[in-house]
Write a protein that holds these residues in place. Structure first.
Motif, PDB file in Angstrom:
ATOM      1  N   ASN A 188       0.831  -1.026   0.272  1.00  0.00           N
ATOM      2  CA  ASN A 188      -0.109  -0.063   0.209  1.00  0.00           C
ATOM      3  C   ASN A 188       0.887   0.728   0.074  1.00  0.00           C
ATOM      4  O   ASN A 188       0.840   2.454   0.164  1.00  0.00           O
ATOM      5  N   GLN A 189       2.175   1.289  -0.776  1.00  0.00           N
ATOM      6  CA  GLN A 189       2.938   2.512  -0.337  1.00  0.00           C
ATOM      7  C   GLN A 189       2.879   3.495  -1.509  1.00  0.00           C
ATOM      8  O   GLN A 189       2.279   2.169  -2.802  1.00  0.00           O
ATOM      9  N   LEU A 190       2.571   4.614  -1.170  1.00  0.00           N
ATOM     10  CA  LEU A 190       2.873   5.668  -2.472  1.00  0.00           C
ATOM     11  C   LEU A 190       3.991   5.689  -3.505  1.00  0.00           C
ATOM     12  O   LEU A 190       4.941   5.744  -2.971  1.00  0.00           O
ATOM     13  N   HIS A 191       3.744   5.600  -4.632  1.00  0.00           N
ATOM     14  CA  HIS A 191       4.505   5.698  -5.016  1.00  0.00           C
ATOM     15  C   HIS A 191       4.609   6.576  -6.609  1.00  0.00           C
ATOM     16  O   HIS A 191       3.217   7.716  -7.140  1.00  0.00           O
ATOM     17  N   SER A 192       5.177   7.721  -6.836  1.00  0.00           N
ATOM     18  CA  SER A 192       4.888   8.916  -7.892  1.00  0.00           C
ATOM     19  C   SER A 192       4.899   7.670  -9.604  1.00  0.00           C
ATOM     20  O   SER A 192       5.236   6.728  -9.987  1.00  0.00           O
ATOM     21  N   THR A 193       4.142   8.620 -10.209  1.00  0.00           N
ATOM     22  CA  THR A 193       3.251   8.178 -10.995  1.00  0.00           C
ATOM     23  C   THR A 193       4.906   8.695 -12.503  1.00  0.00           C
ATOM     24  O   THR A 193       4.981   8.342 -13.686  1.00  0.00           O
ATOM     25  N   GLY A 194       5.776   9.653 -11.982  1.00  0.00           N
ATOM     26  CA  GLY A 194       6.548  10.453 -13.297  1.00  0.00           C
ATOM     27  C   GLY A 194       6.082  11.294 -13.449  1.00  0.00           C
ATOM     28  O   GLY A 194       6.967  12.308 -14.356  1.00  0.00           O
ATOM     29  N   LEU A 195       4.789  12.209 -13.343  1.00  0.00           N
ATOM     30  CA  LEU A 195       4.715  12.945 -13.753  1.00  0.00           C
ATOM     31  C   LEU A 195       4.781  14.497 -13.049  1.00  0.00           C
ATOM     32  O   LEU A 195       5.265  15.330 -13.705  1.00  0.00           O
ATOM     33  N   ALA A 196       4.825  13.967 -12.236  1.00  0.00           N
ATOM     34  CA  ALA A 196       5.521  15.849 -11.051  1.00  0.00           C
ATOM     35  C   ALA A 196       7.727  15.919 -12.169  1.00  0.00           C
ATOM     36  O   ALA A 196       7.565  16.924 -12.050  1.00  0.00           O
ATOM     37  N   GLU A 197       7.232  14.913 -11.825  1.00  0.00           N
ATOM     38  CA  GLU A 197       9.291  15.051 -12.465  1.00  0.00           C
ATOM     39  C   GLU A 197       9.382  15.535 -13.267  1.00  0.00           C
ATOM     40  O   GLU A 197      10.531  16.244 -13.802  1.00  0.00           O
ATOM     41  N   ALA A 198       8.548  14.834 -14.357  1.00  0.00           N
ATOM     42  CA  ALA A 198       8.820  15.040 -15.800  1.00  0.00           C
ATOM     43  C   ALA A 198       8.167  16.515 -16.049  1.00  0.00           C
ATOM     44  O   ALA A 198       9.359  17.603 -16.547  1.00  0.00           O
ATOM     45  N   ALA A 199       7.601  17.138 -15.049  1.00  0.00           N
ATOM     46  CA  ALA A 199       7.160  18.741 -15.328  1.00  0.00           C
ATOM     47  C   ALA A 199       8.166  19.267 -14.760  1.00  0.00           C
ATOM     48  O   ALA A 199       8.178  20.927 -15.237  1.00  0.00           O
ATOM     49  N   HIS A 200       8.504  19.035 -13.689  1.00  0.00           N
ATOM     50  CA  HIS A 200       8.804  20.019 -12.852  1.00  0.00           C
ATOM     51  C   HIS A 200      10.662  19.995 -13.965  1.00  0.00           C
ATOM     52  O   HIS A 200      11.572  21.005 -14.172  1.00  0.00           O
ATOM     53  N   GLU A 201      11.265  18.794 -14.933  1.00  0.00           N
ATOM     54  CA  GLU A 201      12.319  19.448 -15.501  1.00  0.00           C
ATOM     55  C   GLU A 201      11.987  19.814 -16.656  1.00  0.00           C
ATOM     56  O   GLU A 201      13.169  20.837 -17.318  1.00  0.00           O
ATOM     57  N   LEU A 202      10.776  20.253 -16.998  1.00  0.00           N
ATOM     58  CA  LEU A 202      10.520  21.242 -17.716  1.00  0.00           C
ATOM     59  C   LEU A 202       9.913  22.755 -17.447  1.00  0.00           C
ATOM     60  O   LEU A 202       9.315  23.824 -17.781  1.00  0.00           O
ATOM     61  N   SER A 203      10.401  22.946 -16.027  1.00  0.00           N
ATOM     62  CA  SER A 203      10.296  23.878 -15.305  1.00  0.00           C
ATOM     63  C   SER A 203       8.659  24.213 -14.846  1.00  0.00           C
ATOM     64  O   SER A 203       8.814  26.071 -14.544  1.00  0.00           O
ATOM     65  N   LEU A 204       8.250  23.685 -15.366  1.00  0.00           N
ATOM     66  CA  LEU A 204       6.951  23.269 -13.932  1.00  0.00           C
ATOM     67  C   LEU A 204       6.452  23.426 -13.193  1.00  0.00           C
ATOM     68  O   LEU A 204       6.636  22.608 -12.860  1.00  0.00           O
ATOM     69  N   HIS A 205       5.743  24.391 -12.550  1.00  0.00           N
ATOM     70  CA  HIS A 205       5.408  24.057 -11.541  1.00  0.00           C
ATOM     71  C   HIS A 205       4.065  23.152 -11.667  1.00  0.00           C
ATOM     72  O   HIS A 205       3.097  22.510 -12.133  1.00  0.00           O
ATOM     73  N   VAL A 206       3.679  22.158 -10.382  1.00  0.00           N
ATOM     74  CA  VAL A 206       3.367  21.438 -10.007  1.00  0.00           C
ATOM     75  C   VAL A 206       2.379  21.322  -8.707  1.00  0.00           C
ATOM     76  O   VAL A 206       2.311  21.766  -7.253  1.00  0.00           O
ATOM     77  N   HIS A 207       0.640  22.154  -8.791  1.00  0.00           N
ATOM     78  CA  HIS A 207       0.236  21.992  -8.555  1.00  0.00           C
ATOM     79  C   HIS A 207      -1.573  21.253  -8.189  1.00  0.00           C
ATOM     80  O   HIS A 207      -2.307  21.977  -9.135  1.00  0.00           O
ATOM     81  N   PRO A 208      -1.308  19.833  -7.162  1.00  0.00           N
ATOM     82  CA  PRO A 208      -1.851  19.548  -7.530  1.00  0.00           C
ATOM     83  C   PRO A 208      -3.764  19.184  -7.527  1.00  0.00           C
ATOM     84  O   PRO A 208      -3.497  21.092  -6.056  1.00  0.00           O
TER      85      PRO A 208
END
Length: 176
Positions: A139-159
């Protein structure tokens, strides 16, 4: 007798917060959403143009303003930046295609190519929390990689949506 309730306008909210900021020497900002722009256009109303006119009247159309503008409709996000010349920070909201939020292909927006397209016009993404996290073994939470991919493009991530009852993150993702 009947109580008379009225929904405050955007102008009233902007005025109130600016007055409170001055009075208390604080900086509280705004997170304004352009809701259903295609529906509004079909009704003969350009909600984006009207909203931008109001933000400009309050000197909030600036990348330094304590303000974010958000929208689910990617074509409208593009229009806000290019045609309407929005200078304020802009967030592309990301739904699930099944929700019918707009004609935007949200599956595409979550790809590398989609994120690159967003980065050309917006300052960040606003994904739904299950688009950022999945449950794995134990039941551990894992990243989908979306936040990391957005951050690589200098995008803010506001879930969104954070809920006090934690229903979303305590529910198996496959049932959401």
């Amino acid at each position: 007798g009947k109580a008379a309730f009225r929904i405050a306008t955007l102008e009233e909210h902007l005025e109130l917060i600016q007055q409170l900021n001055r009075q208390f020497n604080r900086t509280v900002g705004w997170y304004v959403e352009i809701k259903a722009p295609a529906w509004h256009k079909a009704e003969g109303y350009d909600i984006s143009a009207v909203t931008l006119e109001m933000l400009r009247r309050f000197n909030l159309d600036s990348p330094n303003a304590p303000l974010f503008v958000q929208c689910f409709d990617f074509s409208e996000t593009q229009r806000l930046r290019t045609e309407l010349k929005l200078k304020a920070r802009l967030i592309q909201l990301i739904a699930e295609n099944s929700w019918g939020e707009s004609t935007t292909d949200y599956d595409y927006l979550r790809t590398q190519a989609g994120l690159h397209a967003i980065a050309k016009v917006a300052d960040g993404i606003g994904p739904w929390i299950p688009q950022l996290l999945t449950r794995g073994a134990n039941n551990q939470l894992h990243s989908t990689g979306l936040a990391e991919a957005a951050h690589e493009l200098s995008l803010h991530v506001h879930p969104y949506t954070f809920r006090s009852d934690d229903v979303v993150l305590n529910t198996p993702v496959e049932t959401l």
